[in-house]
Write an enzyme that holds these catalytic residues in place. Sequence first.
Site, PDB file in Angstrom:
ATOM      1  N   ARG A 110     -90.300 -72.870  30.805  1.00 22.71           N
ATOM      2  CA  ARG A 110     -89.242 -72.771  31.822  1.00 22.71           C
ATOM      3  C   ARG A 110     -88.686 -71.367  31.704  1.00 22.71           C
ATOM      4  NH1 ARG A 110     -86.049 -71.749  35.266  1.00 22.71           N
ATOM      5  NH2 ARG A 110     -84.435 -73.124  36.122  1.00 22.71           N
ATOM      6  N   HIS A 113     -83.654 -67.729  31.976  1.00 21.76           N
ATOM      7  CA  HIS A 113     -82.708 -67.867  33.079  1.00 21.76           C
ATOM      8  C   HIS A 113     -81.323 -68.187  32.545  1.00 21.76           C
ATOM      9  CE1 HIS A 113     -83.788 -72.021  32.125  1.00 21.76           C
ATOM     10  NE2 HIS A 113     -82.700 -72.418  32.764  1.00 21.76           N
ATOM     11  N   HIS A 115     -77.323 -70.190  34.091  1.00 23.32           N
ATOM     12  CA  HIS A 115     -76.687 -70.976  35.145  1.00 23.32           C
ATOM     13  C   HIS A 115     -75.219 -70.597  35.297  1.00 23.32           C
ATOM     14  CE1 HIS A 115     -80.131 -73.764  34.974  1.00 23.32           C
ATOM     15  NE2 HIS A 115     -79.954 -73.807  33.677  1.00 23.32           N
ATOM     16  N   GLU A 119     -75.172 -76.419  30.635  1.00 23.18           N
ATOM     17  CA  GLU A 119     -76.349 -77.286  30.599  1.00 23.18           C
ATOM     18  C   GLU A 119     -76.349 -78.099  29.306  1.00 23.18           C
ATOM     19  OE1 GLU A 119     -80.277 -75.624  31.515  1.00 23.18           O
ATOM     20  OE2 GLU A 119     -80.999 -76.473  29.629  1.00 23.18           O
ATOM     21  N   HIS A 158     -81.115 -68.557  28.412  1.00 20.68           N
ATOM     22  CA  HIS A 158     -81.922 -69.434  27.568  1.00 20.68           C
ATOM     23  C   HIS A 158     -83.319 -69.608  28.141  1.00 20.68           C
ATOM     24  CE1 HIS A 158     -79.571 -71.898  30.421  1.00 20.68           C
ATOM     25  NE2 HIS A 158     -80.654 -72.666  30.521  1.00 20.68           N
ATOM     26  N   GLU A 181     -81.459 -77.482  40.213  1.00 19.98           N
ATOM     27  CA  GLU A 181     -82.469 -76.817  39.386  1.00 19.98           C
ATOM     28  C   GLU A 181     -83.128 -75.671  40.154  1.00 19.98           C
ATOM     29  OE1 GLU A 181     -85.014 -75.751  36.401  1.00 19.98           O
ATOM     30  OE2 GLU A 181     -83.176 -76.928  36.332  1.00 19.98           O
TER      31      GLU A 181
END
Length: 403
Positions: A110, A113, A115, A119, A158, A181
């Site tokens: 993943r 990135h 947010h 999370e 992360h 997402e």
Amino acid sequence: MEHQVPAPHHETPSFGDPDLPPEGEINTLDHPASTTMKGPRNPVIESQFPNHMHAPATDISSQPFFWSSFNISPRRVQEGGWARELTQSDFAISDEIAGVNMYLEAGGIRELHWHQTAEWALMTEGRCRITTLSRTGRPSVDDVEAGDLWFFPAGLPHSLQGLGPDGAEFVLAFDDGQQSESNTLLLTDWFAHTPPDVLAKNFGVAQEVFTDIPLHNLWIFPGDEPGDLAADQEAAGVEWGATEAVIFRLSRSEARYRNSGGSIQVADSTNFPAARSVAAALNIIQPGSMRELHWHPNADEWQYYLRGQGRMTVFNTGPHANTSDFRAGDVGVVRRNLGHYVENTGDDVLIYVETFRSDHYEEVSLANWLAHVPPSLVSAHLNISEETLATFPRETQGITPLR
């Protein structure tokens, strides 16, 4: 063609709703035609919701729908893994928590990135390597496995990568029902939309270094399976003792409540200091038992069902009381302060996790409350003798013990 959905077995007294006009099938015994359904029907869906088709006699009226499921959410699939989500756009009642169910194959990444929301995550299958930075810029690299949590505060970068042999599956809870997402701040997007001369100046290299960077984001993509954890920690410059822990071994933690009926294990800021905006409880309920009648005064409850099957009745003002059925992969939401229980209705153990947009876990037990009110006052309300009231549980049980 008519389809018959078997009525669920309800261990309740044979009384109907006390309000007028009378509601429920029990009040139609003299008018059996009242329950006729001859229009188009979907027997597959009906079979999953016996308590919608044949509600307990005590249900009354309706309220915002508190059931949804990752099983009905479209999967976004790419090489390396997939994800499916439930935001408030999909599940109107869920305005405090948005959920994502994700899988990464062994080596699947993943993308790096961050947010605009925090999370929280619970590993449900396999193993995963996670990386992040603390607010003071201290690195962390950890491996998590089924039953473990991680928590990344809003704005902290992360990554996630599946480990062998089976990759990693997990559920994410964001502390904002609108978080998607597909709406994250991605490393490749930032590089692709920053002038090359600015990148060169920032990193102290020639512009030509950035000639072959991706022009589209990666999101999820395949990669080589990570090697030794200690080597990655050394390469990242992890300073042990200098970084606040971002993981918590929930399934190995001491239970808040445990008896013959099951257990509840809690993770909040009291035992997991990093979790400043999401608290959680892992519930394990044996067949024949249930999560006791209770409510939560500090936050809505967002539930994710991992195993087994159960039913939940939510009691609201009005009065409104409605019962729904839940199975693995389903999601439920109970508004703060609304009374509810979760009963194991199957032959297998029922396992689900509760999350709350709060730094700490709170609940009010109906049994505990009544045990600390003068018995004569409770008797005056319920027409139950004080002698019988003395046999009620005297404290919060969490899970009702098997009898």
